[in-house]
Design a protein around this motif. Sequence first.
Motif, PDB file in Angstrom:
ATOM      1  N   LEU A  58      31.888  13.423 -73.632  1.00 10.35           N
ATOM      2  CA  LEU A  58      30.967  14.365 -73.262  1.00 10.35           C
ATOM      3  C   LEU A  58      30.627  15.139 -73.618  1.00 10.35           C
ATOM      4  N   LEU A  59      32.399  16.389 -73.389  1.00 11.09           N
ATOM      5  CA  LEU A  59      32.463  17.960 -73.825  1.00 11.09           C
ATOM      6  C   LEU A  59      31.818  17.921 -75.496  1.00 11.09           C
ATOM      7  N   GLY A 119      26.965  21.892 -70.226  1.00  6.14           N
ATOM      8  CA  GLY A 119      28.009  20.356 -70.469  1.00  6.14           C
ATOM      9  C   GLY A 119      29.307  20.437 -71.143  1.00  6.14           C
ATOM     10  N   LEU A 120      29.169  22.017 -71.877  1.00  6.98           N
ATOM     11  CA  LEU A 120      30.635  22.568 -71.986  1.00  6.98           C
ATOM     12  C   LEU A 120      31.572  22.442 -70.769  1.00  6.98           C
ATOM     13  N   SER A 152      28.160  17.505 -75.875  1.00  5.89           N
ATOM     14  CA  SER A 152      27.584  18.844 -75.482  1.00  5.89           C
ATOM     15  C   SER A 152      27.483  19.404 -76.988  1.00  5.89           C
ATOM     16  N   THR A 153      28.644  19.860 -77.705  1.00  2.00           N
ATOM     17  CA  THR A 153      28.292  20.964 -78.705  1.00  2.00           C
ATOM     18  C   THR A 153      27.036  20.041 -80.103  1.00  2.00           C
ATOM     19  N   ILE A 178      21.319  22.942 -71.373  1.00  2.00           N
ATOM     20  CA  ILE A 178      21.965  22.118 -71.610  1.00  2.00           C
ATOM     21  C   ILE A 178      23.771  21.892 -72.043  1.00  2.00           C
ATOM     22  N   GLY A 179      24.074  22.517 -73.301  1.00  2.00           N
ATOM     23  CA  GLY A 179      24.824  21.832 -73.889  1.00  2.00           C
ATOM     24  C   GLY A 179      25.956  22.839 -73.851  1.00  2.00           C
ATOM     25  N   HIS A 181      31.201  29.705 -71.780  1.00  2.00           N
ATOM     26  CA  HIS A 181      30.196  28.547 -71.400  1.00  2.00           C
ATOM     27  C   HIS A 181      28.469  28.787 -70.522  1.00  2.00           C
ATOM     28  N   PHE A 226      23.763  19.183 -78.233  1.00  2.00           N
ATOM     29  CA  PHE A 226      22.955  19.525 -78.160  1.00  2.00           C
ATOM     30  C   PHE A 226      23.345  22.026 -77.997  1.00  2.00           C
ATOM     31  N   CYS A 227      24.185  22.191 -78.351  1.00  2.00           N
ATOM     32  CA  CYS A 227      24.620  23.862 -78.811  1.00  2.00           C
ATOM     33  C   CYS A 227      23.632  23.331 -79.768  1.00  2.00           C
TER      34      CYS A 227
END
Length: 504
Positions: A383-384, A374-375, A387-388, A370-371, A451, A390-391
């Motif tokens: 949102l960017l 998203g990136l 996303s980090t 997901i992360g 990504h 989630f990563c």
Amino acid sequence: MDISQTNKPIMNCTSTIEEIVRNSNEISIHSTTNDDRKSTQQSLQSLVDKKKLLRKIDSRLLLTLAVMYCLACLDRTSIGNARLAGLENNLGLYGNQFQTSLAVFYIGYVLFQIPSNMVIKKFTPSKWIPALMVAWSVVICCMAAVKNFGGLVATRLLLGVAEAGFVPGAFFILSMWYKRSQCAIRFSLFHSGSFLSGAFGGLLAYFITKYMDGKGGLEGWRWLFLLEGLTTFIFSLVSFFILPNFPETATFLTVQERDYWVTCLRKDDCSLNDSQHYKIDHHSLYLVVKDSKIYIVMLIGIFVTTAFHSIALYLPTVIHSMGFDPLKSQLLTVPPYLTGWCISLVITLHSDKTEERSFHLIFGGCLAIIGFFGLAMFENINLLYASTFFCTTGVSTFLPILIAWISSIFSTPHDKRAIALAMVTSFSNISGVLASMLYPTNDGPRYFKGHITNAFLLVLVVILAVIVRFMLINENKKMDQKIMIGNSDTKRQDNEVSNFRYIL
């Protein structure tokens, strides 16, 4: 032997502590009945506070290794912060030269991991691991003096050689000290050294590069290498005196604590504890190589660590590409790392409590997928940045669970475990070369290819984890069938007794 052959019965209420310990030392996991072993363990358990014992082991072994790993990751990844502080401009790097300097680290790092774990018993962990730390701390200090691309490449190559044996050696010694159901949370706590270094490394780099720049005629990034190297060197000298070897020889435990815990470990992996053997069994190497599961988990390791190294090396750059200035980018790496660390502790603890690995591994993989998607897809800065999180949460979750799973799949003989862990960690770090090439400067500021590549590799991780789960289910069924037809004393091909079952 039968317990009744000893001078006094172990369960006799008049036995002294010394007699209980002496009798327990005579008991072998393959030479006594289950009732004998159970009686002995109950006798020792009445003398030992298990929670206190685990706290002693954690504080002496786990804490020491976690600090060492934190310093190792600071030293290894500080080049990313040094890049933001002007390393490229000062050394006159151009094109892909910076990426090349990152990639050469993994040449020595990959080649020397298996040989290191093959000699760790001969030199003992308490001497071998601190010696490796001394070596890489000296190399880091030398990096502060490089003048050009050639010097940077040479020091990065030597750093890989020096650090190669630390991680597989640490995983091996941790797996020797804890039961299989206790490993995931310990590996997570150990691995948290990496994410804490990512969080506080950015903060440390911010202050050093800002306030030390120009001091003594040195750029800020040179001070970063020098101060971090000196810190590592000091702790390496301390670790010579505090890092233990194996449970049977632990002097920081009482006699009854040591014997009780050795008995628990033998019962858990259903084998004799062979940590006194100081030579690698080449038959164990053969058992690892011919086991098809090793190649699948090696692929999982490569794909997982590609995502991990991408985050470790390029998170400051990715955040900087969102429009933040270099110094603020370093500070903004702290929240994602800390969040990922906290959530990973909860997930790995639940994995230990439920004694389940594959679904927890898949869950962590999904978070990271997901992360990275998203990136790659989002354009909104909020949102960017989200996303980090989630990563970092995903990669911090599935790495310790994967290592815990591997150490239980290849649990005995212990030399086989050492080789399997070294093979997986060694070949997994081939991903460092791939990760260093996924985010070239000319792909910025979006780094779409990097990504998407990481997201795709993590999808493969999920698929492979499902395959390994079904393979283990099938092998457990085969062992159940052996017992059902009366072959209760049949041993598996790797010398584990028949009541062993894989953790799924």
